[in-house]
Design an enzyme around this catalytic site. Sequence first.
Site, PDB file in Angstrom:
ATOM      1  N   HIS A  88       0.864  -1.187   0.000  1.00 26.44           N
ATOM      2  CA  HIS A  88       0.000   0.000   0.000  1.00 26.44           C
ATOM      3  C   HIS A  88       0.902   1.239   0.000  1.00 26.44           C
ATOM      4  CE1 HIS A  88      -3.636  -2.332   1.057  1.00 26.44           C
ATOM      5  NE2 HIS A  88      -2.821  -3.073   1.780  1.00 26.44           N
TER       6      HIS A  88
ATOM      7  N   ASN B 221       0.686   4.497   0.817  1.00 27.53           N
ATOM      8  CA  ASN B 221       0.844   5.347   2.006  1.00 27.53           C
ATOM      9  C   ASN B 221       1.272   4.580   3.254  1.00 27.53           C
ATOM     10  OD1 ASN B 221       0.241   8.187   1.216  1.00 27.53           O
ATOM     11  ND2 ASN B 221      -1.569   7.169   0.397  1.00 27.53           N
TER      12      ASN B 221
ATOM     13  N   HIS C 233      -2.247  10.075   5.936  1.00 25.35           N
ATOM     14  CA  HIS C 233      -3.080  10.742   4.929  1.00 25.35           C
ATOM     15  C   HIS C 233      -3.117  12.256   5.144  1.00 25.35           C
ATOM     16  CE1 HIS C 233      -5.413   6.820   3.831  1.00 25.35           C
ATOM     17  NE2 HIS C 233      -4.283   6.951   3.170  1.00 25.35           N
TER      18      HIS C 233
ATOM     19  N   SER D 200      -2.917   1.834  -4.253  1.00 30.32           N
ATOM     20  CA  SER D 200      -3.267   3.000  -3.451  1.00 30.32           C
ATOM     21  C   SER D 200      -4.708   3.412  -3.707  1.00 30.32           C
ATOM     22  CB  SER D 200      -2.326   4.171  -3.770  1.00 30.32           C
ATOM     23  OG  SER D 200      -2.456   5.172  -2.794  1.00 30.32           O
ATOM     24  N   THR D 201      -5.325   3.985  -2.674  1.00 30.46           N
ATOM     25  CA  THR D 201      -6.716   4.431  -2.751  1.00 30.46           C
ATOM     26  C   THR D 201      -6.746   5.889  -3.209  1.00 30.46           C
ATOM     27  OG1 THR D 201      -6.811   3.270  -0.620  1.00 30.46           O
ATOM     28  CG2 THR D 201      -8.857   4.279  -1.428  1.00 30.46           C
TER      29      THR D 201
ATOM     30  N   ARG E   5      -7.639   9.558  -3.467  1.00 26.58           N
ATOM     31  CA  ARG E   5      -8.348  10.453  -2.542  1.00 26.58           C
ATOM     32  C   ARG E   5      -8.532  11.813  -3.182  1.00 26.58           C
ATOM     33  NH1 ARG E   5      -4.836  11.609   1.639  1.00 26.58           N
ATOM     34  NH2 ARG E   5      -3.247  10.258   0.717  1.00 26.58           N
TER      35      ARG E   5
ATOM     36  N   ASP F   2     -11.373   1.341  -0.941  1.00 30.00           N
ATOM     37  CA  ASP F   2     -11.460   1.241   0.516  1.00 30.00           C
ATOM     38  C   ASP F   2     -12.880   0.795   0.854  1.00 30.00           C
ATOM     39  OD1 ASP F   2     -11.695   1.620   3.241  1.00 30.00           O
ATOM     40  OD2 ASP F   2     -10.489   3.451   3.258  1.00 30.00           O
TER      41      ASP F   2
ATOM     42  N   GLU G 186      -9.048 -11.435   6.524  1.00 35.33           N
ATOM     43  CA  GLU G 186      -7.930 -10.860   7.272  1.00 35.33           C
ATOM     44  C   GLU G 186      -8.237 -10.933   8.773  1.00 35.33           C
ATOM     45  OE1 GLU G 186      -7.056  -6.827   6.150  1.00 35.33           O
ATOM     46  OE2 GLU G 186      -5.224  -6.755   7.341  1.00 35.33           O
TER      47      GLU G 186
ATOM     48  N   ASP H  37       2.862  -2.893   4.368  1.00 32.61           N
ATOM     49  CA  ASP H  37       3.082  -1.473   4.674  1.00 32.61           C
ATOM     50  C   ASP H  37       4.473  -1.342   5.270  1.00 32.61           C
ATOM     51  OD1 ASP H  37       0.199  -0.394   4.320  1.00 32.61           O
ATOM     52  OD2 ASP H  37      -0.100  -2.098   5.662  1.00 32.61           O
TER      53      ASP H  37
END
Length: 348
Positions: free
Chosen positions: A20, A22, A68, A100-101, A103, A142, A205, A288
């Site tokens: 990911h 971030n 973020h 990545s999401t 934004r 997300d 998860e 991460d």
Amino acid sequence: MEQQADIFYRELPKVELHAHLNGSVSVRTVEKLISRKPQLNIKHDMTAIGKGQRRTLDECFQVFKVIHQLVDTEEDILMVATDVIKEFAADGVKYLELRSTPREDNNTGLTKRRYVETVIKAIQQCKNEEVDIDVRFLVAIDRRNGPEVAMETVKLAEDFMLASDGLVVGLDLSGDPTVGHGKYLLPALQRAKNCGLKLSLHLSEVLSQLEESDLLLNLPPDRIGHGTFLHPEVGGSQSLVDKVVKNNIPLELCLTSNVKGKTVPCFAKHHFKYWYQLGHPSVICTDDKGVFSTDLSQEYQLAASTFGLGPDAVWELSRRAIDCIFAPETLKAQLKHKWEELQPQAFQ
Ligand code: 6MZ
């Protein structure tokens, strides 16, 4: 000084499939971000979980919120993405799928489209600078944001799949696993699959997602993130395992992340053992690397020392990861060739 064993893992050519963006930001990059935004008063220990520390998954998700805040402009994203790519390259990663999401931020004017464009720009810049790594991008959903945003994200990913020169290859489903239900996201995921985007889905998860995992496995996805609670010994079920095996769906396994996030009690009990013993495609990943203070070389070393893998087995593990990438067959062949070329150097 680095030990001989450490050098082997660093020299080992590696494939990273679960990173990911971030969550991968290093201490050095966080320093630069903090100096850009001193007014936020963010301290280093708010962005990473150090050696020996553990947090609940919920606390991990608080850490992403802090990061973020630090990464909310195109300039930030460009810097973060180029730094992350170069750090993976320096760690011996030859092929990377970043996720990545997208934004948006009304204060800075950031839009989701510009977000994706900026990550692509970072990948292209690294390519122009001849950084020794091939990078692809998975656009992330997300799960917290619900079905409409998921569908929007799929459409965005679809546009970029067609217009990014093969850099956008798929879609990731991630986010706090305790929030929302995957069944509402099925139409978006199905659409993504139909249009040719590859699917990597976080699955089981946490415990008690049996029904959701079963539904999502019917798609079926092209890869599974974590899959911690799929097998019967930990509360999953044989029928879930059978579906994964029947469809030969590779698993992306992240040892440090799962132990630090307390979904796995200790390294020896990590589900890598279960899937590896089955001979099922299992790819070691970082998840991460910034937040969990690790890198891919360390993760391979950890898997080897915990489960008693010798250098040949470790080499095979990294080489087999090539078969699980989302990029085309031609690239798989090129990577295999690269592994052959690098083998004598790694074993010297
Ligand atoms: C589920 C995770 C995750 O998208 O802003 N993310 N989702 N499980 C995990 N296990 C620890 N680790 C990271 O990167 C941060 C985002 O990635 C997802 C979360 O949605 C998090 O907000 P990006 O680049």
